[in-house]
Scaffold this motif. Sequence first.
Motif, PDB file in Angstrom:
ATOM      1  N   ARG A 151       7.458   7.609   5.062  1.00  0.00           N
ATOM      2  CA  ARG A 151       7.892   7.087   3.759  1.00  0.00           C
ATOM      3  C   ARG A 151       9.271   7.643   3.403  1.00  0.00           C
ATOM      4  O   ARG A 151      10.158   6.910   2.973  1.00  0.00           O
ATOM      5  CB  ARG A 151       6.862   7.456   2.692  1.00  0.00           C
TER       6      ARG A 151
ATOM      7  N   LYS B 236      11.971   6.052   5.499  1.00  0.00           N
ATOM      8  CA  LYS B 236      12.290   4.709   5.028  1.00  0.00           C
ATOM      9  C   LYS B 236      13.122   4.749   3.745  1.00  0.00           C
ATOM     10  O   LYS B 236      13.993   3.903   3.543  1.00  0.00           O
ATOM     11  CB  LYS B 236      11.013   3.890   4.814  1.00  0.00           C
TER      12      LYS B 236
ATOM     13  N   LEU C  52      -0.127   5.839   1.481  1.00  0.00           N
ATOM     14  CA  LEU C  52       0.832   6.208   2.518  1.00  0.00           C
ATOM     15  C   LEU C  52       0.374   5.723   3.892  1.00  0.00           C
ATOM     16  O   LEU C  52       1.177   5.251   4.698  1.00  0.00           O
ATOM     17  CB  LEU C  52       1.037   7.723   2.531  1.00  0.00           C
TER      18      LEU C  52
ATOM     19  N   ASP D 182      -1.532   3.116   4.457  1.00  0.00           N
ATOM     20  CA  ASP D 182      -1.314   1.663   4.457  1.00  0.00           C
ATOM     21  C   ASP D 182       0.153   1.335   4.714  1.00  0.00           C
ATOM     22  O   ASP D 182       0.469   0.386   5.429  1.00  0.00           O
ATOM     23  CB  ASP D 182      -1.750   1.048   3.122  1.00  0.00           C
ATOM     24  N   TYR D 183       1.050   2.118   4.134  1.00  0.00           N
ATOM     25  CA  TYR D 183       2.487   1.922   4.337  1.00  0.00           C
ATOM     26  C   TYR D 183       2.850   2.137   5.810  1.00  0.00           C
ATOM     27  O   TYR D 183       3.594   1.354   6.407  1.00  0.00           O
ATOM     28  CB  TYR D 183       3.259   2.888   3.433  1.00  0.00           C
TER      29      TYR D 183
ATOM     30  N   LYS E  20       1.998  -0.667   8.436  1.00  0.00           N
ATOM     31  CA  LYS E  20       2.937  -1.783   8.613  1.00  0.00           C
ATOM     32  C   LYS E  20       3.851  -1.548   9.809  1.00  0.00           C
ATOM     33  O   LYS E  20       4.266  -2.492  10.471  1.00  0.00           O
ATOM     34  CB  LYS E  20       3.774  -1.977   7.347  1.00  0.00           C
TER      35      LYS E  20
END
Length: 166
Positions: free
Chosen positions: A95, A98, A138, A140-141, A144
């Motif tokens: 995270r 990104k 987090l 789930d993020y 991707k």
Amino acid sequence: MEAEEHLDTDTAAANLAEAGDWLEDVARTLVTELDVVAVGVRQKAPFLVLCLREGLLWRVAEMVRSPTSALERGEEASGITLARCVMEAAAMMWRVCKLVENRAEYGPGSLEPVVIHQCLGSKYYGKERYTPINALMLIDYLEKAIPRVKKLYDQLSDEGKKIDAY
């Protein structure tokens, strides 16, 4: 890998050895201090990102050492729980990565509160209100970018529950 499948002993041992090698590499690069002037003093966000990243690296290094040792001793519940913690910290690192990659989307000074929220992991910072950081959010993020992460995370949870049931 289906939930009913388990790693064979040789594969598990090889994975533990690989984790140990990775840990030795990371341990050699862990930073013990950051120079704010070297990073720059015009904005706080780059320094805060570095602090968060280094803190997460220290956390991951410790958490990789712990489940590796626990699994080697046959302490499966501890090893599984700590392995999930490593996945959560890795998701947080992803995270933050990104955020840095997409920093151009933020206006001057607007990235700092987002980074502070990531650092604090709290609903509140000063008078401003943030949604709490949730480990599943987090994961789930991260899903991707790395398919099957959530499935592996859930599988560790299921395995941990089976151990607790005995």
